[in-house]
Design an enzyme around this catalytic site. Structure first.
Site, PDB file in Angstrom:
ATOM      1  N   HIS A 260      58.292  24.218  34.355  1.00 24.49           N
ATOM      2  CA  HIS A 260      57.727  24.912  33.425  1.00 24.49           C
ATOM      3  C   HIS A 260      58.380  24.499  32.218  1.00 24.49           C
ATOM      4  O   HIS A 260      58.657  25.663  31.133  1.00 24.49           O
ATOM      5  CB  HIS A 260      57.802  26.415  33.516  1.00 24.49           C
ATOM      6  CG  HIS A 260      56.881  26.959  34.794  1.00 24.49           C
ATOM      7  ND1 HIS A 260      55.855  27.219  34.917  1.00 24.49           N
ATOM      8  CD2 HIS A 260      57.538  27.340  35.883  1.00 24.49           C
ATOM      9  CE1 HIS A 260      55.253  27.533  36.014  1.00 24.49           C
ATOM     10  NE2 HIS A 260      56.365  27.937  36.827  1.00 24.49           N
ATOM     11  N   ASP A 323      62.006  28.027  39.326  1.00 26.03           N
ATOM     12  CA  ASP A 323      60.774  28.145  40.391  1.00 26.03           C
ATOM     13  C   ASP A 323      59.626  27.027  40.047  1.00 26.03           C
ATOM     14  O   ASP A 323      59.548  26.538  38.923  1.00 26.03           O
ATOM     15  CB  ASP A 323      60.001  29.448  40.006  1.00 26.03           C
ATOM     16  CG  ASP A 323      59.599  29.818  38.546  1.00 26.03           C
ATOM     17  OD1 ASP A 323      60.310  29.362  37.808  1.00 26.03           O
ATOM     18  OD2 ASP A 323      58.489  30.147  38.553  1.00 26.03           O
ATOM     19  N   GLU A 324      58.849  26.781  40.961  1.00 30.73           N
ATOM     20  CA  GLU A 324      57.845  26.012  40.852  1.00 30.73           C
ATOM     21  C   GLU A 324      58.025  24.740  40.096  1.00 30.73           C
ATOM     22  O   GLU A 324      57.461  24.658  38.892  1.00 30.73           O
ATOM     23  CB  GLU A 324      56.522  26.850  40.238  1.00 30.73           C
ATOM     24  CG  GLU A 324      56.198  27.876  40.936  1.00 30.73           C
ATOM     25  CD  GLU A 324      55.030  28.827  40.269  1.00 30.73           C
ATOM     26  OE1 GLU A 324      54.282  29.590  40.820  1.00 30.73           O
ATOM     27  OE2 GLU A 324      54.909  28.752  39.038  1.00 30.73           O
ATOM     28  N   CYS A 325      59.029  24.055  40.609  1.00 34.32           N
ATOM     29  CA  CYS A 325      59.180  22.662  40.107  1.00 34.32           C
ATOM     30  C   CYS A 325      59.018  21.523  41.030  1.00 34.32           C
ATOM     31  O   CYS A 325      59.566  21.171  42.088  1.00 34.32           O
ATOM     32  CB  CYS A 325      60.788  22.253  39.834  1.00 34.32           C
ATOM     33  SG  CYS A 325      61.058  20.980  39.290  1.00 34.32           S
TER      34      CYS A 325
END
Length: 749
Positions: A260, A323-325
Site C-alpha cells: 500500500h 497487509d496485502e503485500c
C-alpha cells in the site's frame, strides 16, 4: 478531603441501599457493569452547586457544565463541600477507567480517576431527559462501572478519501461519548499520503494528490476525471492528537509498509523495485508496487518518516500495516533476491518478516511498539509485535497461542464499510453484508483459546475503510449505529449484553446523535422483513421508529411512500398478502431509505425425510439447442457431480441445457429468498414447487422467489439453457433480508 467525600458517599449509600423500586428504563450505551435503581429522583436546577477535589474532578465538572449550558441553557456555580449537591470526587482506589455514580437523597456523587470521571460524565449525560429546562430529573441510581477491554478502537481510513480536521474531531467526540479510547488513524495508502513529512516535501506536493478517482464500482472501470488530494500538516496533527487526549483517546497512527505504498513511490520512485515511473493510484484494490525490501534507502526513508511522526503521537503504539503485500516485484527484483540469499531466507514471506522485524527494532529503540495486520504472522512474527486480526479470527488465535498481544477486528463482524441492508436500498459500497445485529453478536474471546491464552486478547476494533465513503456524511452513515454495538462489545461485561435491551436504548441514543449532527443510518423499525400469514390468520405490523421523535409513513399498495402517505400511529393488522413499504423521517426532515415488509400466505414446507450426507449436486447436461429451460431433458450427454451449481464445465458448447438436482440444507425455520441471475433462461424448484421462473431467451436477468421452509433438507432442482451468445447462471438463497448462504456448504446429494 477525599476521606470526607468517601465518608459522605458511604452514608449516602447506607440510607439508599435498601430503598429500591422499579424505575423507568435507562437508555445507556454501553451498558454499565452494574446498575442498581433506587427510590425517587434527584433534580438538577440552576440553584444546584458542585464541588470538586482535584484537577481531574474539575475537568469532569467543567465538561458537565458545558453540556448543561449547551443543552439546557444554564451552568452550575461551584460551592463548598457543605453546600454542594453535585460532587466530583477523584478516587485512586477505583480502576484507571472505572467510576461509581450515585444519585440519591438529593445528591449526585461521581467518583473515579480522571478517565473514570470522564466516562461517568458520559453516563450521567445519557441519563438526563431531553426537553426539561430548569428542573432536570435524574433517576436515583447507583452505577458501578469499568471497561471489559483496555483497547476499544475505531479506525478511520483517510488514505482513500481525505476528511477535514473538523470532521475528524467530530468523529473523536462521538467515540469518546461511547467510551471508545483508541482512534486508529490510517494515514497512508496507494491512493494518497495524508501526513506532512518535512524532510520529504514531495509527499505533500505529489503523493497527497491523484489525477482522478474510480467512479462507481471498481469493476465498472469508470473514473470521474477530477484531481483529488489533501493532507494534514504537522500542526493539524498535533491539534487532533491533543483534542483526542483531552477526551481520553489515544491516537494510533498507521504508516503502511511494505505494501500500500504506491503514493509514496510516485513521489520517490527510487524506493520501488522497478524504479518507476509510478503514479498515485486512481483505483482501489491491492497493487503490486511496494517498497523494495532489498534497498537500504527504503529503510532510511521509513526511519526518517517515523522520526518525524513519533513526536506527534505520544502513545506507545505505531501501526505499520504489513497487509496485502504482493510478492511479484520482490520475486523479480535483483536487490530483493540478493537480500534473501545474503540473509539465508527461505522465501519472500520471510523477506517480509525481515522487513517488519527491522522496522520493529527501530521503533523499539525509540520506546514504541508495533501493531500490524495479521499478515505479519507470515514468515515469522516480530518479537514484540501486536497482531490486529482482520481476516477472521485465525490470525488472532495464532498470535495469542504464540503469546503475542492481539486486537480482534475480524472483517466478518467489524468491517463497518460493509453494507447494512439490501444493495437495492443502500448507498454504493464495497459489498458484504453486516447488519447491526451481527456486529452486536460478536464475542472477542475465541472459544478455542484457553483461559491463559485469552489474556493476550487486549481489545477490539471496528474499521471504516473509505473506498466508497467519499465524505463525512457517508462515513457517519456506515459507522453508526454499528459503532454503538462496538462500544458495548468492548466495554460491557459479556453477561450484560442483550440485543433487545440494546435496541430498546437505541431510540434515545440515535436522537442524541441526530442532535450532534451525525448522519447515521436510520434503522428499520424492529420486526421481520417477511412474514407468513397462516390460513385465515393475521399478523401485527409494528412500525414504531428506532429513533425517538421520528415519524413513519407507509403504503400498502406497493407504491413508494412519502410524507404525504399514511402516518403510522398504531400497530397495523395484516390479514391479506401484501407489500408494505415505509420510510422513517427524522425531526430534522432527513429520511431513511424505503424499507419493505412482505406478507405472504403460504404453508411452510416440511423437511424431506432423507439422509443426504455427500456434499455437492448431481447434473445432467444436454449438448443441443433448447428455446426454454422447461424443455431441457431427454437423454443426457454428460452426467456427474459438481460442488455447486456451475455452468463453467459446459460453456465450450455453442448451445446446451443442464439440470441440477439434489438437496439444500436449511438451518432454521423461516422465509427463504431464492435468486437466479441467468443468460439465457432458468427455473428453480424447491420440493417440486416452482419458486423462481426466469425462463426464456434474454440477457442477464435476476429473478427471485420466496418460500417458507422448515429446518432440514429440501429437494432442489435447477434447469438452465443457453441458446448461444453470452452464458451466465448464478444461484443464491438465504433468509429474506439476510446474508446469502454459501451454496457450497448447503448442497447435498
Amino acid at each position: 478531603m477525599k476521606k470526607t467525600l468517601l465518608s459522605a458517599f458511604a452514608a449516602l449509600a447506607f440510607f439508599t441501599g435498601t430503598a429500591q423500586q422499579k424505575q423507568p428504563l435507562l437508555s445507556l450505551i454501553p451498558e454499565p457493569q452494574s446498575v442498581q435503581t433506587l427510590q425517587g429522583q434527584v433534580f438538577i436546577t440552576p440553584q444546584m452547586k458542585y464541588f470538586t477535589n482535584g484537577a481531574g474532578a474539575e475537568k469532569a465538572a467543567t465538561l458537565f457544565n458545558l453540556f448543561l449550558k449547551a443543552n439546557y441553557g444554564y451552568s452550575l456555580e461551584k460551592g463548598t463541600m457543605q453546600n454542594s449537591t453535585l460532587i466530583f470526587s477523584e478516587d485512586e482506589a477505583l480502576p484507571e477507567e472505572g467510576y461509581q455514580l450515585t444519585a440519591a437523597k438529593n445528591k449526585i456523587v461521581l467518583q473515579g480517576r480522571a478517565a473514570g470521571l470522564f466516562y461517568g460524565v458520559q453516563t450521567l449525560e445519557q441519563m438526563l431527559p431531553d426537553a426539561v429546562k430548569n428542573r432536570i430529573a435524574v433517576p436515583s441510581v447507583t452505577i458501578k462501572d469499568e471497561p471489559r477491554f483496555a483497547y476499544r478502537g475505531l479506525m478511520l481510513d483517510v488514505g482513500r478519501y481525505f476528511y477535514p480536521v473538523a470532521y475528524v474531531k467530530q468523529f473523536i467526540d462521538v467515540m469518546a461519548h461511547y467510551k471508545l479510547n483508541r482512534f486508529h488513524w490510517h494515514l497512508t495508502e496507494d491512493q494518497g499520503w495524508r501526513i506532512e513529512i518535512k524532510k520529504y516535501p514531495l509527499l505533500q506536493s505529489v503523493a497527497s494528490k491523484r489525477k482522478e478517482t474510480s467512479k462507481g464500482h471498481l469493476r465498472e472501470g469508470k473514473f470521474d476525471g477530477k484531481p483529488y488530494g489533501g493532507y494534514y500538516t504537522q500542526e493539524e496533527v498535533k491539534d487532533i492528537v491533543q483534542y483526542a487526549a483531552d477526551r481520553f483517546i489515544t491516537v494510533v497512527p498507521e504508516i503502511e509498509m511494505p505494501g500500500h505504498a504506491q503514493a509514496a513511490l510516485a513521489a520517490y520512485p527510487e524506493l520501488g523495485c522497478t524504479g518507476g515511473p509510478y503514479e498515485v493510484s486512481t483505483k482501489w484494490g491491492v497493487h503490486k508496487e511496494v517498497f523494495c525490501a532489498g534497498n537500504d534507502k527504503v529503510f532510511t526513508f521509513l526511519e526518517d518518516v517515523l522520526t518525524e511522526v513519533l513526536p506527534l503521537f505520544p502513545g506507545k503504539y505505531v501501526h505499520i500495516g504489513g497487509d496485502e503485500c504482493p510478492k511479484d516485484r520482490w520475486k523479480a527484483c535483483p536487490k530483493c533476491q540478493a537480500r534473501i540469499k545474503a540473509l539465508g531466507l527461505k522465501d519472500e514471506h520471510e523477506l517480509q518478516s525481515y522487513f517488519i522485524q527491522r522496522m520493529e527494532k527501530f521503533l523499539n529503540s525509540k520506546g514504541r511498539k508495533i501493531i500490524g495486520w495479521d499478515e505479519i504472522l507470515e514468515g515469522g512474527l516480530a518479537p514484540d509485535a501486536t497482531v490486529m486480526s482482520w481476516r477472521g479470527e485465525a490470525g488472532g488465535i495464532a498470535a495469542a497461542q504464540q503469546k503475542h498481544d492481539v486486537i480482534m477486528t475480524p472483517n466478518t463482524y467489524l468491517y463497518l464499510d460493509y453494507l447494512q441492508g439490501s444493495s437495492a436500498t443502500e448507498p454504493l459500497g464495497i459489498g458484504g453484508f453486516l447488519p447491526l445485529e451481527r456486529v452486536y453478536s460478536y464475542e472477542p474471546y475465541p472459544a478455542s483459546l484457553s483461559a491463559s491464552e485469552k489474556q493476550y486478547i487486549k481489545g477490539v476494533q471496528g474499521n471504516v475503510w473509505s473506498e466508497y465513503i467519499p465524505d463525512g456524511k457517508t462515513a457517519d452513515y456506515f459507522t453508526y449505529p454499528r459503532a454503538l454495538a462496538l462500544a458495548e462489545i468492548s466495554w460491557s461485561p459479556a453477561d450484560k449484553k442483550n440485543y433487545s435491551r440494546f435496541t430498546g436504548a437505541l431510540p434515545q441514543r440515535l436522537a442524541a446523535l441526530q442532535a450532534r449532527g451525525v448522519s447515521f443510518r436510520i434503522p428499520e423499525s424492529p420486526g421481520e422483513d417477511v412474514q407468513v400469514l397462516a390460513d385465515n390468520g393475521s399478523v401485527t405490523a409494528d412500525l414504531t421508529p428506532a429513533v425517538a421523535g421520528a415519524k413513519v409513513y407507509y403504503t400498502t399498495d406497493g407504491t413508494i411512500p412519502s410524507t404525504g402517505s399514511a402516518l403510522f400511529t398504531k400497530a397495523l393488522t395484516i390479514s391479506q398478502p401484501m407489500t408494505l413499504k415505509y420510510v422513517v423521517v427524522l425531526a430534522d426532515g432527513r429520511s431513511s431509505a424505503v424499507y419493505t415488509r412482505t406478507y405472504i400466505r403460504k404453508r411452510y414446507k416440511n423437511a424431506q425425510p432423507v439422509n443426504a450426507v455427500n456434499k455437492g449436486i448431481r447434473f445432467n447436461a444436454y449438448y443441443r439447442t433448447f428455446n426454454q429451460a422447461k424443455n431441457t431433458g431427454g437423454k443426457a450427454d454428460s452426467t456427474g457431480i459438481l460442488p455447486t451449481i456451475d455452468i463453467r464445465p459446459f460453456i465450450a458448447k455453442v448451445t446446451f441445457g443442464v439440470t441440477y438436482e439434489g438437496y439444500v440444507k436449511v438451518d432454521t425455520d423461516g422465509v427463504y429468498e431464492f435468486k437466479t441471475n441467468s443468460d439465457d433462461g432458468s427455473l428453480l424448484y424447491i420440493d417440486d414447487e416452482l419458486v423462481v421462473d426466469n425462463d426464456g431467451e434474454h440477457a442477464p436477468t435476476e429473478k427471485t422467489g420466496l418460500i417458507p421452509l422448515r429446518t432440514g433438507m429440501h429437494k432442489i432442482r435447477v434447469q438452465y439453457f443457453d441458446a448461444g451468445g453470452d452464458q451466465q447462471l448464478q444461484v443464491s438463497f438465504g433468509l429474506k433480508g439476510k446474508q446469502s448462504v454459501n451454496l457450497r456448504n448447503a448442497l447435498f446429494y
